[in-house]
Design a protein around this motif. Structure first.
Motif, PDB file in Angstrom:
ATOM      1  N   GLU A 134      -3.425   7.493  11.564  1.00 38.26           N
ATOM      2  CA  GLU A 134      -2.915   6.828  12.761  1.00 38.26           C
ATOM      3  C   GLU A 134      -1.981   5.693  12.357  1.00 38.26           C
ATOM      4  O   GLU A 134      -2.181   5.067  11.318  1.00 38.26           O
ATOM      5  CB  GLU A 134      -4.064   6.234  13.581  1.00 38.26           C
ATOM      6  CG  GLU A 134      -5.031   7.274  14.114  1.00 38.26           C
ATOM      7  CD  GLU A 134      -6.192   6.619  14.842  1.00 38.26           C
ATOM      8  OE1 GLU A 134      -6.428   6.994  15.990  1.00 38.26           O
ATOM      9  OE2 GLU A 134      -6.845   5.740  14.249  1.00 38.26           O
ATOM     10  N   GLU A 135      -0.976   5.462  13.186  1.00 35.20           N
ATOM     11  CA  GLU A 135      -0.159   4.267  13.027  1.00 35.20           C
ATOM     12  C   GLU A 135      -0.804   3.213  13.913  1.00 35.20           C
ATOM     13  O   GLU A 135      -0.950   3.410  15.126  1.00 35.20           O
ATOM     14  CB  GLU A 135       1.282   4.514  13.447  1.00 35.20           C
ATOM     15  CG  GLU A 135       2.159   3.304  13.224  1.00 35.20           C
ATOM     16  CD  GLU A 135       3.620   3.560  13.519  1.00 35.20           C
ATOM     17  OE1 GLU A 135       4.444   2.802  13.015  1.00 35.20           O
ATOM     18  OE2 GLU A 135       3.929   4.519  14.259  1.00 35.20           O
ATOM     19  N   VAL A 136      -1.236   2.130  13.294  1.00 37.49           N
ATOM     20  CA  VAL A 136      -1.966   1.082  14.001  1.00 37.49           C
ATOM     21  C   VAL A 136      -1.052  -0.131  14.133  1.00 37.49           C
ATOM     22  O   VAL A 136      -0.449  -0.572  13.156  1.00 37.49           O
ATOM     23  CB  VAL A 136      -3.269   0.707  13.268  1.00 37.49           C
ATOM     24  CG1 VAL A 136      -4.070  -0.295  14.068  1.00 37.49           C
ATOM     25  CG2 VAL A 136      -4.098   1.958  12.977  1.00 37.49           C
ATOM     26  N   PHE A 137      -0.954  -0.647  15.346  1.00 36.97           N
ATOM     27  CA  PHE A 137      -0.100  -1.809  15.618  1.00 36.97           C
ATOM     28  C   PHE A 137      -0.967  -3.056  15.784  1.00 36.97           C
ATOM     29  O   PHE A 137      -2.038  -3.003  16.390  1.00 36.97           O
ATOM     30  CB  PHE A 137       0.716  -1.582  16.891  1.00 36.97           C
ATOM     31  CG  PHE A 137       1.732  -0.495  16.732  1.00 36.97           C
ATOM     32  CD1 PHE A 137       3.013  -0.783  16.307  1.00 36.97           C
ATOM     33  CD2 PHE A 137       1.403   0.828  16.994  1.00 36.97           C
ATOM     34  CE1 PHE A 137       3.956   0.215  16.142  1.00 36.97           C
ATOM     35  CE2 PHE A 137       2.339   1.838  16.839  1.00 36.97           C
ATOM     36  CZ  PHE A 137       3.612   1.539  16.409  1.00 36.97           C
ATOM     37  N   TYR A 138      -0.476  -4.155  15.230  1.00 35.14           N
ATOM     38  CA  TYR A 138      -1.180  -5.433  15.299  1.00 35.14           C
ATOM     39  C   TYR A 138      -0.223  -6.512  15.781  1.00 35.14           C
ATOM     40  O   TYR A 138       0.965  -6.492  15.453  1.00 35.14           O
ATOM     41  CB  TYR A 138      -1.686  -5.859  13.913  1.00 35.14           C
ATOM     42  CG  TYR A 138      -2.714  -4.932  13.311  1.00 35.14           C
ATOM     43  CD1 TYR A 138      -4.072  -5.154  13.505  1.00 35.14           C
ATOM     44  CD2 TYR A 138      -2.327  -3.853  12.534  1.00 35.14           C
ATOM     45  CE1 TYR A 138      -5.018  -4.322  12.929  1.00 35.14           C
ATOM     46  CE2 TYR A 138      -3.266  -3.011  11.957  1.00 35.14           C
ATOM     47  CZ  TYR A 138      -4.606  -3.247  12.158  1.00 35.14           C
ATOM     48  OH  TYR A 138      -5.534  -2.415  11.592  1.00 35.14           O
ATOM     49  N   LEU A 139      -0.752  -7.458  16.510  1.00 39.62           N
ATOM     50  CA  LEU A 139      -0.018  -8.652  16.903  1.00 39.62           C
ATOM     51  C   LEU A 139      -0.407  -9.746  15.914  1.00 39.62           C
ATOM     52  O   LEU A 139      -1.586  -9.969  15.660  1.00 39.62           O
ATOM     53  CB  LEU A 139      -0.422  -9.057  18.329  1.00 39.62           C
ATOM     54  CG  LEU A 139       0.420 -10.092  19.017  1.00 39.62           C
ATOM     55  CD1 LEU A 139       1.859  -9.610  19.144  1.00 39.62           C
ATOM     56  CD2 LEU A 139      -0.147 -10.392  20.388  1.00 39.62           C
TER      57      LEU A 139
ATOM     58  N   GLU B 136      -1.535   6.143   3.208  1.00 41.37           N
ATOM     59  CA  GLU B 136      -1.667   4.878   3.923  1.00 41.37           C
ATOM     60  C   GLU B 136      -0.576   3.924   3.455  1.00 41.37           C
ATOM     61  O   GLU B 136      -0.101   4.013   2.321  1.00 41.37           O
ATOM     62  CB  GLU B 136      -3.042   4.265   3.676  1.00 41.37           C
ATOM     63  CG  GLU B 136      -4.150   5.033   4.355  1.00 41.37           C
ATOM     64  CD  GLU B 136      -5.489   4.326   4.300  1.00 41.37           C
ATOM     65  OE1 GLU B 136      -5.672   3.421   3.455  1.00 41.37           O
ATOM     66  OE2 GLU B 136      -6.350   4.666   5.106  1.00 41.37           O
ATOM     67  N   THR B 137      -0.188   3.016   4.335  1.00 40.66           N
ATOM     68  CA  THR B 137       0.864   2.060   3.992  1.00 40.66           C
ATOM     69  C   THR B 137       0.354   0.640   4.176  1.00 40.66           C
ATOM     70  O   THR B 137      -0.689   0.407   4.785  1.00 40.66           O
ATOM     71  CB  THR B 137       2.102   2.241   4.901  1.00 40.66           C
ATOM     72  OG1 THR B 137       1.719   1.977   6.256  1.00 40.66           O
ATOM     73  CG2 THR B 137       2.668   3.635   4.788  1.00 40.66           C
ATOM     74  N   ASP B 138       1.126  -0.302   3.659  1.00 44.71           N
ATOM     75  CA  ASP B 138       0.849  -1.710   3.872  1.00 44.71           C
ATOM     76  C   ASP B 138       1.487  -2.092   5.211  1.00 44.71           C
ATOM     77  O   ASP B 138       2.148  -1.285   5.858  1.00 44.71           O
ATOM     78  CB  ASP B 138       1.435  -2.538   2.721  1.00 44.71           C
ATOM     79  CG  ASP B 138       0.784  -3.909   2.604  1.00 44.71           C
ATOM     80  OD1 ASP B 138      -0.123  -4.213   3.424  1.00 44.71           O
ATOM     81  OD2 ASP B 138       1.169  -4.669   1.713  1.00 44.71           O
TER      82      ASP B 138
ATOM     83  N   ARG C 281       0.891  -0.347  10.464  1.00 43.51           N
ATOM     84  CA  ARG C 281       0.573   0.277   9.182  1.00 43.51           C
ATOM     85  C   ARG C 281      -0.062   1.631   9.449  1.00 43.51           C
ATOM     86  O   ARG C 281      -0.597   1.866  10.532  1.00 43.51           O
ATOM     87  CB  ARG C 281      -0.331  -0.600   8.327  1.00 43.51           C
ATOM     88  CG  ARG C 281      -1.713  -0.818   8.886  1.00 43.51           C
ATOM     89  CD  ARG C 281      -2.548  -1.650   7.963  1.00 43.51           C
ATOM     90  NE  ARG C 281      -2.759  -0.927   6.742  1.00 43.51           N
ATOM     91  CZ  ARG C 281      -3.876  -0.914   6.041  1.00 43.51           C
ATOM     92  NH1 ARG C 281      -4.903  -1.622   6.441  1.00 43.51           N
ATOM     93  NH2 ARG C 281      -3.983  -0.227   4.943  1.00 43.51           N
ATOM     94  N   ILE C 282       0.022   2.528   8.464  1.00 45.51           N
ATOM     95  CA  ILE C 282      -0.625   3.833   8.565  1.00 45.51           C
ATOM     96  C   ILE C 282      -2.018   3.711   7.962  1.00 45.51           C
ATOM     97  O   ILE C 282      -2.177   3.240   6.841  1.00 45.51           O
ATOM     98  CB  ILE C 282       0.175   4.921   7.822  1.00 45.51           C
ATOM     99  CG1 ILE C 282       1.610   5.000   8.349  1.00 45.51           C
ATOM    100  CG2 ILE C 282      -0.523   6.272   7.900  1.00 45.51           C
ATOM    101  CD1 ILE C 282       1.736   5.392   9.793  1.00 45.51           C
TER     102      ILE C 282
END
Length: 87
Positions: free
Chosen positions: A34-39, A68-70, A82-83
């Motif tokens: 999943e691509e996870v988005f953060y504030l 996975e990515t940073d 990030r993934i």
């Protein structure tokens, strides 16, 4: 007669090697990436000179299998993504 026996032994041995040497194809391991988005927001605890970074998850989107990515900054100045994959 010796040639027939020798040919039979070779045929049986070859057949057994082929039969036991082959393995069934393994099923591909499913992945859940999943691509996870953060504030992101910086804050400074009271009475401290150090600034800390806090990330709050805002959304998740399924993506194809990948490494996975940073954290990567998106177009928005306060959002990163990030993934993340389940193993």
């Amino acid at each position: 007669m010796k040639n027939l026996l020798r040919s039979t032994v070779i045929l049986v041995a070859t057949s057994l090697m082929l039969l036991f040497g082959c393995t069934a194809e393994e099923e591909p391991i499913p992945c859940a990436c999943e691509e996870v988005f953060y504030l992101e927001q910086k804050y400074q605890p009271e009475g401290d000179d150090t600034w800390l970074l806090e990330r709050i998850e805002t959304s998740r989107n399924a993506v194809p299998c990948q490494d996975e990515t940073d954290f990567v900054r998106t177009g928005n100045g306060t959002e990163v993504s990030r993934i993340e994959c389940d193993d």
